[in-house]
Design a protein around this motif. Sequence first.
Motif, PDB file in Angstrom:
ATOM      1  N   PHE A 151      -0.347  -4.514  -6.794  1.00 41.79           N
ATOM      2  CA  PHE A 151       0.572  -5.094  -7.771  1.00 41.79           C
ATOM      3  C   PHE A 151       2.040  -4.937  -7.369  1.00 41.79           C
ATOM      4  O   PHE A 151       2.863  -5.787  -7.680  1.00 41.79           O
ATOM      5  CB  PHE A 151       0.342  -4.470  -9.145  1.00 41.79           C
ATOM      6  CG  PHE A 151      -0.892  -4.971  -9.832  1.00 41.79           C
ATOM      7  CD1 PHE A 151      -1.152  -6.332  -9.947  1.00 41.79           C
ATOM      8  CD2 PHE A 151      -1.811  -4.093 -10.380  1.00 41.79           C
ATOM      9  CE1 PHE A 151      -2.292  -6.792 -10.580  1.00 41.79           C
ATOM     10  CE2 PHE A 151      -2.953  -4.546 -11.029  1.00 41.79           C
ATOM     11  CZ  PHE A 151      -3.192  -5.905 -11.125  1.00 41.79           C
ATOM     12  N   SER A 152       2.356  -3.842  -6.695  1.00 45.82           N
ATOM     13  CA  SER A 152       3.758  -3.623  -6.293  1.00 45.82           C
ATOM     14  C   SER A 152       4.092  -4.324  -4.990  1.00 45.82           C
ATOM     15  O   SER A 152       5.223  -4.247  -4.515  1.00 45.82           O
ATOM     16  CB  SER A 152       4.035  -2.128  -6.146  1.00 45.82           C
ATOM     17  OG  SER A 152       3.256  -1.576  -5.091  1.00 45.82           O
ATOM     18  N   LEU A 153       3.111  -5.005  -4.412  1.00 42.98           N
ATOM     19  CA  LEU A 153       3.293  -5.717  -3.148  1.00 42.98           C
ATOM     20  C   LEU A 153       3.817  -4.783  -2.063  1.00 42.98           C
ATOM     21  O   LEU A 153       4.728  -5.113  -1.298  1.00 42.98           O
ATOM     22  CB  LEU A 153       4.230  -6.922  -3.332  1.00 42.98           C
ATOM     23  CG  LEU A 153       3.796  -7.948  -4.385  1.00 42.98           C
ATOM     24  CD1 LEU A 153       4.825  -9.056  -4.513  1.00 42.98           C
ATOM     25  CD2 LEU A 153       2.444  -8.525  -4.033  1.00 42.98           C
ATOM     26  N   ASN A 154       3.222  -3.603  -2.018  1.00 43.57           N
ATOM     27  CA  ASN A 154       3.551  -2.571  -1.025  1.00 43.57           C
ATOM     28  C   ASN A 154       4.967  -2.015  -1.153  1.00 43.57           C
ATOM     29  O   ASN A 154       5.449  -1.349  -0.238  1.00 43.57           O
ATOM     30  CB  ASN A 154       3.330  -3.091   0.404  1.00 43.57           C
ATOM     31  CG  ASN A 154       1.878  -3.386   0.699  1.00 43.57           C
ATOM     32  OD1 ASN A 154       0.990  -2.670   0.242  1.00 43.57           O
ATOM     33  ND2 ASN A 154       1.618  -4.443   1.451  1.00 43.57           N
ATOM     34  N   ASP A 155       5.614  -2.285  -2.264  1.00 42.28           N
ATOM     35  CA  ASP A 155       6.951  -1.718  -2.506  1.00 42.28           C
ATOM     36  C   ASP A 155       6.767  -0.331  -3.126  1.00 42.28           C
ATOM     37  O   ASP A 155       6.275  -0.201  -4.246  1.00 42.28           O
ATOM     38  CB  ASP A 155       7.727  -2.629  -3.450  1.00 42.28           C
ATOM     39  CG  ASP A 155       9.167  -2.176  -3.661  1.00 42.28           C
ATOM     40  OD1 ASP A 155       9.478  -1.014  -3.321  1.00 42.28           O
ATOM     41  OD2 ASP A 155       9.958  -2.972  -4.177  1.00 42.28           O
ATOM     42  N   GLN A 156       7.186   0.710  -2.418  1.00 45.04           N
ATOM     43  CA  GLN A 156       6.959   2.075  -2.890  1.00 45.04           C
ATOM     44  C   GLN A 156       7.712   2.378  -4.186  1.00 45.04           C
ATOM     45  O   GLN A 156       7.335   3.284  -4.929  1.00 45.04           O
ATOM     46  CB  GLN A 156       7.355   3.082  -1.802  1.00 45.04           C
ATOM     47  CG  GLN A 156       6.427   3.039  -0.596  1.00 45.04           C
ATOM     48  CD  GLN A 156       6.782   4.087   0.442  1.00 45.04           C
ATOM     49  OE1 GLN A 156       7.779   4.791   0.308  1.00 45.04           O
ATOM     50  NE2 GLN A 156       5.964   4.191   1.468  1.00 45.04           N
TER      51      GLN A 156
ATOM     52  N   ILE B 126      -2.815  -6.720   0.601  1.00 44.51           N
ATOM     53  CA  ILE B 126      -3.075  -5.452   1.288  1.00 44.51           C
ATOM     54  C   ILE B 126      -3.665  -5.746   2.660  1.00 44.51           C
ATOM     55  O   ILE B 126      -4.583  -6.547   2.785  1.00 44.51           O
ATOM     56  CB  ILE B 126      -4.057  -4.576   0.489  1.00 44.51           C
ATOM     57  CG1 ILE B 126      -3.325  -3.883  -0.627  1.00 44.51           C
ATOM     58  CG2 ILE B 126      -4.708  -3.523   1.365  1.00 44.51           C
ATOM     59  CD1 ILE B 126      -4.130  -2.798  -1.276  1.00 44.51           C
ATOM     60  N   SER B 127      -3.129  -5.109   3.677  1.00 45.54           N
ATOM     61  CA  SER B 127      -3.676  -5.259   5.015  1.00 45.54           C
ATOM     62  C   SER B 127      -4.880  -4.342   5.180  1.00 45.54           C
ATOM     63  O   SER B 127      -5.099  -3.433   4.383  1.00 45.54           O
ATOM     64  CB  SER B 127      -2.626  -4.901   6.057  1.00 45.54           C
ATOM     65  OG  SER B 127      -2.363  -3.504   6.016  1.00 45.54           O
ATOM     66  N   ILE B 128      -5.645  -4.575   6.228  1.00 43.51           N
ATOM     67  CA  ILE B 128      -6.797  -3.709   6.499  1.00 43.51           C
ATOM     68  C   ILE B 128      -6.334  -2.283   6.750  1.00 43.51           C
ATOM     69  O   ILE B 128      -6.935  -1.319   6.290  1.00 43.51           O
ATOM     70  CB  ILE B 128      -7.599  -4.251   7.711  1.00 43.51           C
ATOM     71  CG1 ILE B 128      -8.244  -5.582   7.335  1.00 43.51           C
ATOM     72  CG2 ILE B 128      -8.661  -3.260   8.154  1.00 43.51           C
ATOM     73  CD1 ILE B 128      -8.926  -6.275   8.495  1.00 43.51           C
ATOM     74  N   ASP B 129      -5.241  -2.122   7.483  1.00 43.91           N
ATOM     75  CA  ASP B 129      -4.719  -0.789   7.757  1.00 43.91           C
ATOM     76  C   ASP B 129      -4.313  -0.078   6.477  1.00 43.91           C
ATOM     77  O   ASP B 129      -4.548   1.116   6.295  1.00 43.91           O
ATOM     78  CB  ASP B 129      -3.524  -0.858   8.707  1.00 43.91           C
ATOM     79  CG  ASP B 129      -3.947  -1.251  10.116  1.00 43.91           C
ATOM     80  OD1 ASP B 129      -5.142  -1.088  10.432  1.00 43.91           O
ATOM     81  OD2 ASP B 129      -3.098  -1.708  10.886  1.00 43.91           O
ATOM     82  N   ASP B 130      -3.661  -0.812   5.553  1.00 45.26           N
ATOM     83  CA  ASP B 130      -3.261  -0.238   4.274  1.00 45.26           C
ATOM     84  C   ASP B 130      -4.485   0.244   3.518  1.00 45.26           C
ATOM     85  O   ASP B 130      -4.493   1.345   2.950  1.00 45.26           O
ATOM     86  CB  ASP B 130      -2.527  -1.275   3.410  1.00 45.26           C
ATOM     87  CG  ASP B 130      -1.130  -1.570   3.937  1.00 45.26           C
ATOM     88  OD1 ASP B 130      -0.549  -0.685   4.585  1.00 45.26           O
ATOM     89  OD2 ASP B 130      -0.634  -2.675   3.692  1.00 45.26           O
TER      90      ASP B 130
END
Length: 334
Positions: free
Chosen positions: A59-64, A324-328
């Motif tokens: 939901f945060s689009l990877n924004d911490q 989300i990427s696979i690594d994430d």
Amino acid sequence: MNITKEIDWTSADNIFKTFDLNKDGIIDEKKFFLLCKELYDEKEVNENEWRVKEMFKIFSLNDQKGLEKSKWIRCFKKWIKRKPVNVLIVVDVQNDFIDGNLALPNRTGYEVIKPINRLLKQARWDQVIYSFDWHPENHISFYDNLAKRKLHPSSKITKEKAKPFNTVTFLKPHVEQILWPRHCVMNSWGAKLNNDLYILPNSIQIYKGQDPDSDAYSIFTKENQEIILSKIKATDLYICGLASDVCVKETCLEGLKLGYNVIMIEDSSRGIDKNKTEEAKKLIMVNGGLVTNSNHVLALVNEGKRSLILDHHALNKSSVKTCISIDDKNALVN
């Protein structure tokens, strides 16, 4: 920290203001966890922290930093506002699996009827589906039809040594097949639903295993998918019946693969083999399904209770999964 004020879960603005405790205009991960503990059972949240973290990251689009208001509105629409279409699927509660040729040990198949009837009468379903094993006389799975078919040279068991419940490999079609006692022959007594099972008005009945050259454990044949997908537009499938380690298991796994939320109702299902039944439940859970009891089902369907496991699965099957990427994802799981 506890939220003491009443939360209006229908209002995106009210939820945001309630959980933006320091009024900085951001729902960060800590606030998101607090929100989840109010929305779900706290024990479920504590046992599935990785799911909460993954949902927050999506939901945060990877924004911490977290979710500002615009991202929260998107989150609310995708998540909080989601309205499930709840379908109960009663799998193969037929005479042959209770008292007939392929009855479960110690007549345990009959034990599913009382809890299923309770769910049928007390829960507010959007649709109910009853499935039937429905075989022609010459079906490939019947042990007593073995003499009529050729085995492939690679078959580990020969015709002479084969017994019921063994697995052989046929020549045409070239398939591995468990040999079952003759069961659920079309229009026979054994293929009928048990008389004590309640049949809900306006329910749907679907059939599987009609092809003489193919067995079918899952209800999701091409024709049945069309019924469930196009006509009902189901989102959440509550699956119970017979047997937990065969047709119930395969229906659950196929439903998960097709993107449905899947709930296996443990006390309304019975298996042939205890160990294989436990393996089936673990497999369903590993693939994102919820294994629970009928009391919890009534709370989910009638009272609008939420399940973190179901919401997480629904989110991962939606288009926002690509954020989300696979690594994430691997990092979150590890």
